[in-house]
Design a protein around this motif. Structure first.
Motif, short mmCIF file in Angstrom:
data_model
loop_
_atom_site.label_atom_id
_atom_site.label_comp_id
_atom_site.label_asym_id
_atom_site.label_seq_id
_atom_site.Cartn_x
_atom_site.Cartn_y
_atom_site.Cartn_z
N TRP A 34 0.85 -1.19 0.00
CA TRP A 34 0.00 0.00 0.00
C TRP A 34 0.88 1.24 0.00
N TYR A 35 0.78 2.03 -1.06
CA TYR A 35 1.50 3.31 -1.14
C TYR A 35 0.56 4.42 -0.66
N TYR A 36 0.93 5.08 0.44
CA TYR A 36 0.16 6.24 0.89
C TYR A 36 0.36 7.37 -0.11
N ALA A 37 -0.74 7.99 -0.55
CA ALA A 37 -0.68 9.00 -1.60
C ALA A 37 -1.58 10.18 -1.27
N MET A 38 -1.19 11.35 -1.77
CA MET A 38 -2.01 12.54 -1.67
C MET A 38 -2.78 12.72 -2.97
N THR A 39 -4.02 13.10 -2.87
CA THR A 39 -4.82 13.38 -4.06
C THR A 39 -4.58 14.83 -4.51
N GLU A 40 -5.07 15.14 -5.70
CA GLU A 40 -4.96 16.52 -6.18
C GLU A 40 -5.67 17.48 -5.23
N GLU A 41 -6.80 17.06 -4.67
CA GLU A 41 -7.53 17.91 -3.73
C GLU A 41 -6.72 18.20 -2.48
N SER A 42 -6.14 17.15 -1.89
CA SER A 42 -5.37 17.34 -0.66
C SER A 42 -4.08 18.11 -0.92
N ARG A 43 -3.48 17.91 -2.06
CA ARG A 43 -2.26 18.64 -2.41
C ARG A 43 -2.55 20.13 -2.61
N SER A 44 -3.75 20.46 -3.07
CA SER A 44 -4.06 21.85 -3.41
C SER A 44 -4.07 22.78 -2.20
N VAL A 45 -4.25 22.24 -0.99
CA VAL A 45 -4.30 23.10 0.19
C VAL A 45 -2.94 23.23 0.87
N GLN A 46 -1.92 22.55 0.35
CA GLN A 46 -0.61 22.57 0.98
C GLN A 46 0.33 23.54 0.28
N ASP A 47 1.24 24.11 1.07
CA ASP A 47 2.25 25.01 0.53
C ASP A 47 3.51 24.21 0.21
N PRO A 48 4.09 24.38 -0.98
CA PRO A 48 5.33 23.67 -1.31
C PRO A 48 6.46 24.04 -0.35
N TYR A 49 7.25 23.03 0.05
CA TYR A 49 8.37 23.34 0.93
C TYR A 49 9.65 22.61 0.54
N PHE A 50 9.67 22.00 -0.66
CA PHE A 50 10.91 21.45 -1.21
C PHE A 50 11.11 22.00 -2.61
N ILE A 51 12.30 21.80 -3.16
CA ILE A 51 12.58 22.25 -4.52
C ILE A 51 11.57 21.65 -5.49
N TYR A 52 11.34 20.34 -5.35
CA TYR A 52 10.33 19.69 -6.18
C TYR A 52 9.22 19.20 -5.27
#
Length: 222
Positions: free
Chosen positions: A143-161
């Motif tokens: 099982w790979y834990y994954a973020m959906t597009e919806e959950s990613r949309s509320v987060q602020d980027p904090y790495f280069i990629y």
């Protein structure tokens, strides 16, 4: 019921990641185990008292978080935070494989191949876990834990990629964690040395559905 094994790079990955699902498995009566590859000693220390080594503090915090989640045992591999490079790949894989063969889990859980946040330690552990899964016989699902597009949309980027979230059509399973959400939050607060991350990430989580998403590989179905 056969055990579940979570394999993660740092203390707090277990609860900022699929902690709710791990808690649900424990509530169902499964033995749940964790492998933590590094001690998280390169992270920030948000505690007022800093006399002790951060790695030691974070190991204790993970033990406390694991207790809240109902996890039976944590295996610490003791690698340095940020050091998970190619020259350690097979050494780490051998150590993980020995534990897998000892506890014989039905399900192995880790972060998806992009490392969720793009952290290189997360990516390394995901790759190593995938390699071990291919070699062992007892585990039937990865099982790979994954973020959906919806959950990613509320987060602020904090790495280069900062990798994008997955489309819902790419997700194999969505687990409702509503019944264990308070338990997950309680476990999250055990990582007090990472309080700035707790405040930031928890604030985002509260805006999202109480669920965790996974991409699942089943043995024989690649």
């Amino acid at each position: 019921m056969k055990p579940v094994l979570g394999i993660f790079a740092h203390p707090d990955d277990e609860v900022f990641g699929p902690g709710g699902t791990l808690a649900k498995f424990a509530k169902e009566g499964r033995d749940v185990y964790l492998i933590c590859v590094t001690d998280g000693d390169a992270g920030e220390n948000g505690l007022d008292k800093k006399e002790r080594a951060l790695g030691e503090i974070r190991r204790e915090e993970l033990q406390e978080s694991a207790e809240v989640l109902g996890i039976r045992k944590v295996f610490f591999l003791g690698y340095k935070d940020g050091s998970l490079s190619n020259n350690l790949y097979h050494e780490i894989a051998d150590k993980i494989q020995k534990i897998v063969e000892e506890i014989k889990p039905e399900i192995i859980m880790t972060m998806e191949p992009r490392g969720v946040s793009g952290h290189l330690d997360h990516i390394a552990v995901s790759m190593i876990t995938s390699f071990v899964f291919e070699k062992v016989k007892d585990a039937s699902e990865l099982w790979y834990y994954a973020m959906t597009e919806e959950s990613r949309s509320v987060q602020d980027p904090y790495f280069i990629y900062f990798p994008p979230g997955y489309k819902k059509s790419e997700i194999s399973k969505t687990v409702s964690i509503d019944e264990v959400f308070d338990q997950k939050v309680q476990a999250m607060h055990k990582h007090q040395s990472q309080k700035s991350d707790i405040d930031k990430i928890l604030g985002k989580f509260l805006k999202l559905p109480k669920e965790e998403n996974f991409i699942i590989l089943t043995r024989g179905k690649r």
